[in-house]
Design a protein around this motif. Structure first.
Motif: not given
Lengths: 104, 238
Positions: B94-110
């Motif tokens: 449910s959150v992915a559509p808002y965050l998927r464009a971010l680089p991995l260094r953001w997606r991992l901690p989030l």
């Protein structure tokens, strides 16, 4: 052994949270997915709330002799009327303490 | 003067996440204390109990882990905790559509910070407020506050837990927190149907193995809500 179980659970927890953020996840979700996912908070959190109020220590449903039930109902009413997180948690805990002290 | 696009800054997003997450700590803090107590009671060392709060970082899963530990074999503990955790995949979707464009260094901690309470607050911002280029800082704010509070209260529970009287029923704070989150988002008729269905399945599903009732009730509620939304839309009275 406990360390292994703990690390396993940590890895599983992380990957279930990461799975849809990963590059393996589909880039574009189908149109209906937005409607489906809009029910996630309500459905999943309700599934946590109800058993923790109704299910007693022996895994049986407890309706009578269960101070958690009236306290939770009061908290639902307070949440409905005030929409305040503090008022909801505060009134629910206060109600449980009063009921335990008075009756149970 | 040319109009400048007015979107919240990084700091504004982060601190609004922290601020909105703050009241929920009234429920999270007692839960952390309770976990600290339960960990020691289950025979874990203080170090194991405290580290579990950052290795697993999931309140319900940690409580289930320590409650089952010692009474059932390790693999069953693992299966049980995984089942309880499956709901996070739904949050992730449910959150992915808002965050998927971010680089991995953001997606991992989030992803690591995506707990029930951080998700509940941040999904509200993502869905209902104007999208901004720094909206991921909101999840960083809600998640970080929750993480800090969870670590501090776990340690406090380990150190002072023995002095907390059980009749305070602190564990009741956690369903109350979720009540405070769910009730205000019940808006559509289909939301009530999803809620009722999840409630019924979560109770009748109790005897199922590995705590699978939690994911069955979640999925059942989602399906019932979506189906009723479709049916009502078809009849034109959604």
């Amino acid at each position: 052994m406990i360390w292994w179980v703990m690390i396993f659970c940590g890895v599983v927890t992380f990957f279930t949270r990461f799975v849809m953020f990963s590059d393996m996840a589909p880039k574009k979700l189908p149109d209906w997915s937005e409607d489906v996912l809009s029910f996630v908070p309500v459905a999943v959190l309700t599934a946590i709330i109800v058993p923790s109020v109704l299910i007693g220590a022996d895994n049986a449903v407890e309706i009578t002799d269960n101070a958690h039930l009236p306290a939770a109902i009061l908290a639902v009413l307070v949440a409905w009327l005030t929409r305040s997180v503090l008022a909801t948690i505060g009134s629910g805990l206060a109600a449980l303490w009063c009921l335990n002290w008075l009756i149970f | 003067m040319s109009p400048t696009p007015s979107h919240p800054s990084r700091q504004q997003e982060f601190w609004s996440g922290v601020r909105q997450e703050l009241p929920l700590q009234l429920g999270v803090a007692p839960f952390g204390l309770v976990f600290g107590v339960l960990g020691l009671a289950a025979g874990l060392t203080p170090l194991q109990t405290i580290l579990m709060s950052s290795i697993v970082f999931g309140g319900a899963s940690q409580v289930v882990l320590v409650q089952l530990w010692g009474s059932v074999p390790g693999p069953v503990v693992g299966a049980s905790v995984s089942m309880i955790n499956l709901r996070h995949a739904l949050y992730s979707a449910s959150v992915a559509p808002y965050l998927r464009a971010l680089p991995l260094r953001w997606r991992l901690p989030l992803a690591y910070l995506l707990t029930d309470e951080a998700y509940a607050v941040t999904i509200n911002r993502l869905r209902n407020e104007t999208p901004g280029p720094f909206q991921h800082y909101h999840l960083l704010g809600t998640g970080t506050l929750l993480w800090v509070c969870w670590q501090i209260t776990t340690i406090t529970g380990v150190v002072f837990g023995a002095t907390i009287p059980p009749e305070w029923s602190l564990e009741f704070a956690i369903p109350l927190t979720f009540i405070a989150v769910v009730v205000p988002i019940l808006k559509r008729r289909a939301d009530f149907i999803a809620c009722g269905t999840a409630a019924v399945i979560s109770v009748i599903g109790q005897p199922l193995p590995w705590n699978s009732w939690i994911i069955l009730a979640g999925m059942g509620g989602i399906m019932a809500g979506w189906l009723s939304l479709r049916i009502m839309a078809g009849r034109g009275d959604a």
